[in-house]
Design a protein around this motif. Sequence first.
Motif, short mmCIF file in Angstrom:
data_model
loop_
_atom_site.label_atom_id
_atom_site.label_comp_id
_atom_site.label_asym_id
_atom_site.label_seq_id
_atom_site.Cartn_x
_atom_site.Cartn_y
_atom_site.Cartn_z
N ASN A 82 -2.25 -0.24 5.79
CA ASN A 82 -2.27 0.26 4.42
C ASN A 82 -1.22 -0.51 3.63
OD1 ASN A 82 -4.18 2.60 4.56
ND2 ASN A 82 -2.69 3.35 6.04
N THR A 83 -1.67 -1.31 2.68
CA THR A 83 -0.73 -2.15 1.95
C THR A 83 -1.12 -2.25 0.48
OG1 THR A 83 0.30 -4.34 1.87
CG2 THR A 83 -2.00 -4.26 2.51
N THR A 84 -0.11 -2.41 -0.37
CA THR A 84 -0.33 -2.59 -1.81
C THR A 84 0.46 -3.81 -2.27
OG1 THR A 84 -0.59 -0.20 -2.17
CG2 THR A 84 -0.05 -1.55 -4.09
N HIS A 85 -0.22 -4.65 -3.03
CA HIS A 85 0.41 -5.88 -3.54
C HIS A 85 0.31 -5.88 -5.06
CE1 HIS A 85 1.63 -10.05 -3.79
NE2 HIS A 85 0.53 -10.36 -4.46
N ASN A 86 1.45 -5.94 -5.74
CA ASN A 86 1.49 -5.91 -7.20
C ASN A 86 1.43 -7.31 -7.79
OD1 ASN A 86 1.83 -3.02 -7.43
ND2 ASN A 86 3.91 -3.31 -6.68
N LYS A 119 -2.83 -4.54 -9.24
CA LYS A 119 -2.42 -4.33 -7.85
C LYS A 119 -3.64 -4.42 -6.95
CE LYS A 119 -2.59 0.71 -8.49
NZ LYS A 119 -1.82 1.98 -8.34
N ASN A 161 -6.95 -1.27 2.87
CA ASN A 161 -6.95 -0.31 3.97
C ASN A 161 -7.88 -0.81 5.06
OD1 ASN A 161 -7.05 1.32 1.18
ND2 ASN A 161 -5.59 2.31 2.54
N GLU A 179 -8.73 8.11 -6.17
CA GLU A 179 -7.82 7.08 -5.68
C GLU A 179 -8.56 5.98 -4.92
OE1 GLU A 179 -4.65 6.53 -6.09
OE2 GLU A 179 -4.33 8.28 -7.38
N MET A 216 -5.01 -3.06 -3.27
CA MET A 216 -4.78 -2.02 -2.27
C MET A 216 -5.75 -2.24 -1.11
SD MET A 216 -4.63 0.88 -5.20
CE MET A 216 -5.82 -0.11 -6.13
N TRP A 248 -11.25 -2.79 0.30
CA TRP A 248 -10.44 -3.59 -0.63
C TRP A 248 -10.59 -2.98 -2.01
CZ3 TRP A 248 -7.97 -8.68 -0.43
CH2 TRP A 248 -7.66 -9.20 -1.69
N ARG A 249 -9.46 -2.64 -2.63
CA ARG A 249 -9.48 -2.15 -4.01
C ARG A 249 -8.51 -3.00 -4.83
NH1 ARG A 249 -6.95 3.28 -3.38
NH2 ARG A 249 -6.29 2.35 -1.41
N SER A 250 -8.92 -3.33 -6.03
CA SER A 250 -8.01 -3.99 -6.95
C SER A 250 -8.23 -3.45 -8.35
CB SER A 250 -8.17 -5.52 -6.92
OG SER A 250 -9.51 -5.90 -7.10
#
Length: 294
Positions: free
Chosen positions: A202-206, A186, A190, A53, A188, A170-172
């Motif tokens: 902790n946030t997720t942007h689609n 998305k 943290n 993840e 993600m 930073w994950r995308s």
Amino acid sequence: MDAKERIETASNFLLQSPPGEINDVLNDVRNIISDDDSLQDGIQSTLREYNLEQFITVDVPGAQHQTLISRAAILSTEEGSKERFLDPRSKTSFLFDHLGLEASDPQPYEPDADSEAFRSALETATSAYLSSHFVEGVAAVFVTPDAPNKFTVQIVSNKYNPNNYWSGRWRSEYAVDLSDSTVVGKIMLNVHYYEQGNVQLNTTHNITIALPAAIVTSAPAAAASKILALIDFEETKYQTSLNDTYSEMGEKTFKALRRALPMTRQKLDWDKVLGYKIGAEISGSKGLSRRHEL
């Protein structure tokens, strides 16, 4: 709480570990379990889930770069804690130990000839994007199994600064579908601040991007460059919105939580604070003296 419940609790803590701090969390839960053998057996699947993840990075055996450990990179599952992963950039597969976080047994991998030209072009464009925005970032581009016109672009950038009590990741991830002319992804994010406290974001942007026909029908290099330009636009817009949000929180939201005036409805003269304190102490002393006299 029995041993099984303690292992489940420890697993939940591990899955919520902030970026770069999972070893610290693991050392803490070891004190709770007090049984390393049971802990190791019980958290293998948890560590695997966390690694996949979080897009954990690993040095590719025999290469001078890193790649990602993610679900898109899985080739096969071996016995124990090891799985075989793919590094498309070096056309190499390798075993990865989810407990030891080490790669081993590199093997050559032959990519799908029909997809490799566009995948390679996406990889080149993604590398250029990384060098502009994520100097220490790592990325990988994969072909979706049994779907030669579908590709997965994954990016991760880690910043660890324990001396100043913060860390961030930073994950995308983007699914590029040439058949459907879409990019669905998305972001993600943290972030953990823990100087004299414990604050996490902790946030997720689609994101969904419709690809014009002119891009889909372009040559691989041109199409890939334009797709990354669209991704760049969306990620920049999201980062700007985050900056604006936190600026507004500092200027408005947090100020609104504070009382504008004391309960007396009069501003406090800070130059006279010491005098107020001394006066209160004197008044208190006089009160005590009178009560003593009574």
